[in-house]
Enzyme design. Structure first.
Site, PDB file in Angstrom:
ATOM      1  CB  CYS A  78       5.903  -2.248   1.502  1.00 30.41           C
ATOM      2  SG  CYS A  78       6.278  -3.212   2.872  1.00 30.41           S
ATOM      3  CD  GLU A 132       1.885  -2.679   2.470  1.00 29.72           C
ATOM      4  OE1 GLU A 132       3.323  -2.588   2.379  1.00 29.72           O
ATOM      5  OE2 GLU A 132       1.770  -1.694   4.470  1.00 29.72           O
ATOM      6  N   GLY A 155      -0.310 -13.392   2.126  1.00 35.12           N
ATOM      7  CA  GLY A 155      -1.428 -12.791   1.965  1.00 35.12           C
ATOM      8  C   GLY A 155      -2.191 -14.333   1.745  1.00 35.12           C
ATOM      9  N   GLY A 197       3.195  -8.501   3.969  1.00 35.17           N
ATOM     10  CA  GLY A 197       4.553  -9.687   3.431  1.00 35.17           C
ATOM     11  C   GLY A 197       3.877  -9.745   2.581  1.00 35.17           C
ATOM     12  CB  SER A 198       5.102 -13.115   0.228  1.00 37.11           C
ATOM     13  OG  SER A 198       4.372 -14.034   0.837  1.00 37.11           O
TER      14      SER A 198
END
Length: 462
Positions: A263, A229, A212, A207-208
């Site tokens: 991504c 990630e 994270g 995610g963002s």
């Protein structure tokens, strides 16, 4: 009672909603998975592998439900058939290497000693999955984690609310015990509380960057393993000896497919000055052929972005860049579905851009890309590294040695030559800088989802 809603980008209506679980109910569910883990890990590896593959096959049987469901939830056109190609490729590959990846490393097996390192499951793995490729990103961890003997708890993004529920249903119907793979509907507060409570042995989040950071804060002091990630601003570099048509076709697809919501999508392109004009001209023609519209219609090739707020970010970045001198080349009249307010966003190519613009430095995550002219490899390397992200880089040349030399200078997780926007399950999927930490798939993915356990066994003889 807190309800989690999926707002469809097609028309802004509520497509699905589920009640968020209370902390106590969620904790009980996780403890159920923990209680089941040892028994699951004692089952033979091949049996676990085959059950996972049966779950994958069962999900494939749901294709007629999955594809339109995805279109409703996050906007991907039905013509592309969902994510089954990548989903199956990744599942089958990790199944094929599971035995070797999890095999003990034998140091000595003699008359006096047995010394070896075995791989042991962490315990309970928590997968917090994103909406942009909700099945493929989730299976990257779910398949090897289950095969390795972990139990798995999945929590999906609200934008793809039904995906975790459907995956668990498929796997349970295929024979995976219902306490081995479970889905939870959680709000952010409960998610953080579960992690902070040390209920998981490993957490994988896609995610963002801010998301994270929230995971890291929640896990602080618990010593929980993390795989993160996060954001990306992946570059492409077209060198003077590149195959121009191939570069245009792959890089434009990498920049705009899935409405740019990938991504490892291409978000900035640097082109050698000898090819710059031709590359830009061909790219504009390529992008102009899209049909933006309702993803449920077969002729639609570009659907809406997943949410109006994501579309707003793209429009703001493009407008800011143009106010600073950038030039937009794609005619917006070709895309009447883009009214400037909805989730439907026309694809766009900007030139006369530079790194003073957020459009070239911050994650855009939409169907818009900037193209800059460069004189040589050194200039391109400097620009590619001028980013706080590092997931992939796409190099276009006929010379593998040149690509390798440049690749060693780039701060990134994956170096591509003459391809882009692809995840090879035999290679480690990983990033650097604010793109995150850890790695999934490949042998390394299995290592990250297990821990080493050493055995030093001495034989005593009289």
């Amino acid at each position: 009672m807190v309800m989690i809603q999926n707002i469809s980008p097609i028309d802004g209506s509520v497509y699905a909603e589920r009640e968020a679980m209370s902390l106590d109910a969620a904790r009980s569910a996780v403890l159920k998975a923990r209680a089941a883990q040892k028994k699951w890990a004692r089952r033979p590896l091949e049996e676990r592998v085959q059950l996972v593959l049966k779950g994958v096959a069962r999900l494939n049987e749901m294709v007629d439900e999955v594809v339109p469901e995805l279109a409703h939830m996050m906007g991907r056109p039905v013509r592309y058939g969902g994510e089954f190609k990548g989903f199956n490729e990744r599942s089958n590959y990790v199944a094929s290497i599971a035995a070797d990846a999890l095999a003990p490393l034998v140091i000595e097996d003699s008359g006096n000693f047995q010394r070896r390192i075995e791989r042991e499951a962490h315990g309970v793995v928590f997968v917090i999955a994103p909406w942009n490729y909700p099945y493929m990103t989730a299976i990257n961890t779910i398949a090897p984690a289950l095969m390795a003997g972990n139990t798995v708890v999945i929590k999906h993004a609200a934008q793809t609310l039904l995906v975790g529920e459907r995956m668990v249903r498929a796997f349970v119907e295929a024979g995976v015990p219902d306490d081995v793979f479970i889905n939870l509907f959680l709000d952010h507060q409960t998610t953080s509380a579960l992690i902070a409570g040390g209920l998981f042995n490993f957490v994988n989040f896609t995610g963002s960057v801010e998301g994270g950071r929230a995971i890291e804060r929640a896990a602080a002091g618990t010593f929980t393993g993390l795989g993160l990630e996060l954001g990306g601003k992946d570059p492409g570099y077209v060198m003077d000896d590149a195959d121009l048509d191939a570069a245009v076709d792959t890089l434009m697809d990498g920049a705009t497919y899935n409405s740019g919501q990938c991504c490892c999508g291409i978000e900035r392109i640097y082109v050698n000055e000898a090819l710059f004009d031709a590359f830009v001209e061909k790219s504009v023609a390529w992008v102009s052929n899209y049909k933006l519209g309702n993803p449920l219609e077969q002729e639609t090739t570009l659907g809406p972005m997943a949410n109006k707020r994501f579309a707003k970010v793209v429009r703001q970045q493009v407008a800011d860049a143009m106010a600073k001198g950038a030039k937009a080349l794609v005619d917006p009249k070709l895309f009447p579905a883009d009214d400037g307010e909805s989730a439907y966003v026309a694809p766009q190519i900007l030139i006369d851009v530079d790194h003073s613009m957020e459009f070239m430095t911050e994650e855009t995550f939409g169907p818009a890309v900037g193209i800059m002219k460069v004189k040589n490899d050194d200039e391109a390397i400097k620009l590619m590294n001028d980013s706080k992200y590092g997931l992939t880089a796409s190099l276009w040349t006929q010379d593998p040695e040149r690509a390798g030399r440049i690749g060693r200078e780039i701060e990134t997780g994956t170096v591509f030559m003459n391809r882009a926007d692809y995840l090879d399950p035999a290679l480690c999927w990983t990033g650097v800088k604010e793109t995150g930490r850890g790695g999934s798939l490949s042998v390394i993915g299995f290592q990250n989802l297990t821990r080493p356990k050493s055995y030093h066994l001495k034989k005593v003889t009289k």
